[in-house]
Design a protein around this motif. Sequence first.
Motif, PDB file in Angstrom:
ATOM      1  N   ASN A  10      10.427  -1.282  -8.088  1.00 24.70           N
ATOM      2  CA  ASN A  10      10.811  -0.085  -7.514  1.00 24.70           C
ATOM      3  C   ASN A  10      10.195   0.017  -5.975  1.00 24.70           C
ATOM      4  O   ASN A  10      11.265   0.653  -5.216  1.00 24.70           O
ATOM      5  CB  ASN A  10       9.896   1.309  -8.196  1.00 24.70           C
ATOM      6  N   SER A  11       9.353  -0.864  -5.603  1.00 26.61           N
ATOM      7  CA  SER A  11       9.109  -0.865  -4.131  1.00 26.61           C
ATOM      8  C   SER A  11      10.280  -1.628  -3.325  1.00 26.61           C
ATOM      9  O   SER A  11      10.699  -1.146  -2.340  1.00 26.61           O
ATOM     10  CB  SER A  11       7.785  -1.502  -3.847  1.00 26.61           C
ATOM     11  N   LEU A  12      10.886  -2.801  -3.992  1.00 24.98           N
ATOM     12  CA  LEU A  12      11.850  -3.499  -3.049  1.00 24.98           C
ATOM     13  C   LEU A  12      13.153  -2.618  -3.204  1.00 24.98           C
ATOM     14  O   LEU A  12      13.869  -2.576  -2.131  1.00 24.98           O
ATOM     15  CB  LEU A  12      12.061  -4.853  -4.047  1.00 24.98           C
TER      16      LEU A  12
ATOM     17  N   ILE B  34       8.201  13.609 -10.507  1.00 27.73           N
ATOM     18  CA  ILE B  34       9.398  13.314 -11.179  1.00 27.73           C
ATOM     19  C   ILE B  34      10.304  14.637 -10.724  1.00 27.73           C
ATOM     20  O   ILE B  34      11.307  14.616 -10.256  1.00 27.73           O
ATOM     21  CB  ILE B  34       9.434  12.822 -12.331  1.00 27.73           C
ATOM     22  N   PHE B  35       9.786  15.746 -11.290  1.00 30.62           N
ATOM     23  CA  PHE B  35      10.466  16.897 -11.229  1.00 30.62           C
ATOM     24  C   PHE B  35      10.409  17.473  -9.733  1.00 30.62           C
ATOM     25  O   PHE B  35      11.634  18.051  -9.259  1.00 30.62           O
ATOM     26  CB  PHE B  35       9.770  18.157 -12.133  1.00 30.62           C
TER      27      PHE B  35
ATOM     28  N   LEU C  11      11.435   5.718  -4.667  1.00 30.52           N
ATOM     29  CA  LEU C  11      10.245   5.781  -3.815  1.00 30.52           C
ATOM     30  C   LEU C  11       9.196   6.603  -4.819  1.00 30.52           C
ATOM     31  O   LEU C  11       7.985   6.440  -4.848  1.00 30.52           O
ATOM     32  CB  LEU C  11      10.582   6.739  -2.804  1.00 30.52           C
ATOM     33  N   VAL C  12       9.625   7.783  -5.459  1.00 28.77           N
ATOM     34  CA  VAL C  12       8.706   8.565  -6.344  1.00 28.77           C
ATOM     35  C   VAL C  12       8.499   7.662  -7.532  1.00 28.77           C
ATOM     36  O   VAL C  12       7.323   7.678  -7.850  1.00 28.77           O
ATOM     37  CB  VAL C  12       9.642   9.759  -6.921  1.00 28.77           C
TER      38      VAL C  12
ATOM     39  N   GLU D  46      11.332   6.014 -17.370  1.00 26.20           N
ATOM     40  CA  GLU D  46      11.501   5.821 -15.941  1.00 26.20           C
ATOM     41  C   GLU D  46      12.698   5.044 -15.756  1.00 26.20           C
ATOM     42  O   GLU D  46      13.610   5.261 -14.904  1.00 26.20           O
ATOM     43  CB  GLU D  46      10.423   5.752 -15.117  1.00 26.20           C
ATOM     44  N   ASP D  47      12.599   3.674 -16.011  1.00 24.60           N
ATOM     45  CA  ASP D  47      13.519   2.586 -15.859  1.00 24.60           C
ATOM     46  C   ASP D  47      14.894   2.870 -16.291  1.00 24.60           C
ATOM     47  O   ASP D  47      15.993   2.699 -15.939  1.00 24.60           O
ATOM     48  CB  ASP D  47      13.164   1.287 -16.403  1.00 24.60           C
TER      49      ASP D  47
END
Length: 325
Positions: A18-20, A88-89, A45-46, A165-166
């Motif tokens: 997620n960072s990349l 997330i919300f 980013l979240v 999430e993914d």
Amino acid sequence: MASQSSSKIVVYAALVGNSLIAVTKFIAAGLTGSSAMLSEGVHSLVDTGNELLLLYGMHRAGKAPDHNHPFGYGRELYFWSFVVAVLIFALGSGVSLYEGIMHMLDPEPIESPMINYVVLGLSILFESGSWYVALRAFRKEKGKLGYIEAIKLSKDPTTFTVLVEDTVALLGLFLALGGVFAAQALDMPVLDGVASVMIGILLAMTALFLARESKNLLVGETALPQVQQAIEAAANADPAIRTVNGVVTSQMGAHQVIAAISAEFEDHLSTPEIEACIARVEAKVRESNADVVALFVKPQTPAMWEERRRQAVKKMQDEEAKAVS
């Protein structure tokens, strides 16, 4: 149930990915002006921040018991999982909806759409790797259960949170890809904003689902049925116990359970013999399930156990009736 080490591997994999992805998405959004790409950048980013919070929650949950927390800090993980759902919300969904609506009200053509295609393609590739790590860990944890059933029964929110999430991230990437393509192919920049709004709605639904599951763990759930059955079986197997009236459990953390047994002992037993029996039961329970951090045994007749249960049910019903009125 997944071990803590496997859960950390899943979270670390998601954190790196997620960072990349977040960095590349923001660069692409700045170069092209794509609303959907900007929404996806905020989403990643979240998600990156969420993995950091999950790691922090796992660290806090591993603290040793102390005077103020005699059963440990296991529920810290549940608290931070709930915070993840709120973020997330509030951030992921809120920013995506805002950006999408603004772009729909004032649509602008996407500049250099090829950059978006390249970034989205790479993001799908990297996200798929993180998703596969989480999926493999969760499939090992769930056994023969269905995915939704396993999530509802799971006592460790880290793995299923990352998996959800993914999964949503991949769906969001395809929505963004579709929005960029449709906006360019049909010469309708407003469709890029529509894709951003759809991403926001998807994130909102995900956040509500994760918040509900985390809340149930946070306020207190019983241990898994097989844990309760193992505790009852260990007590029933001891010759000093005549009858096991019932077992009450509470999940204090991903790998922390406290349990109470109501049992009727044989009448001829002395106090030292009862104490020896309790020690044997405790040892046998911990041998079969290391997650049981505390076990309490209360000598009771079946009649007294049923009477206490009846009183507890009546009190709960009275409180519910009072709340309604």
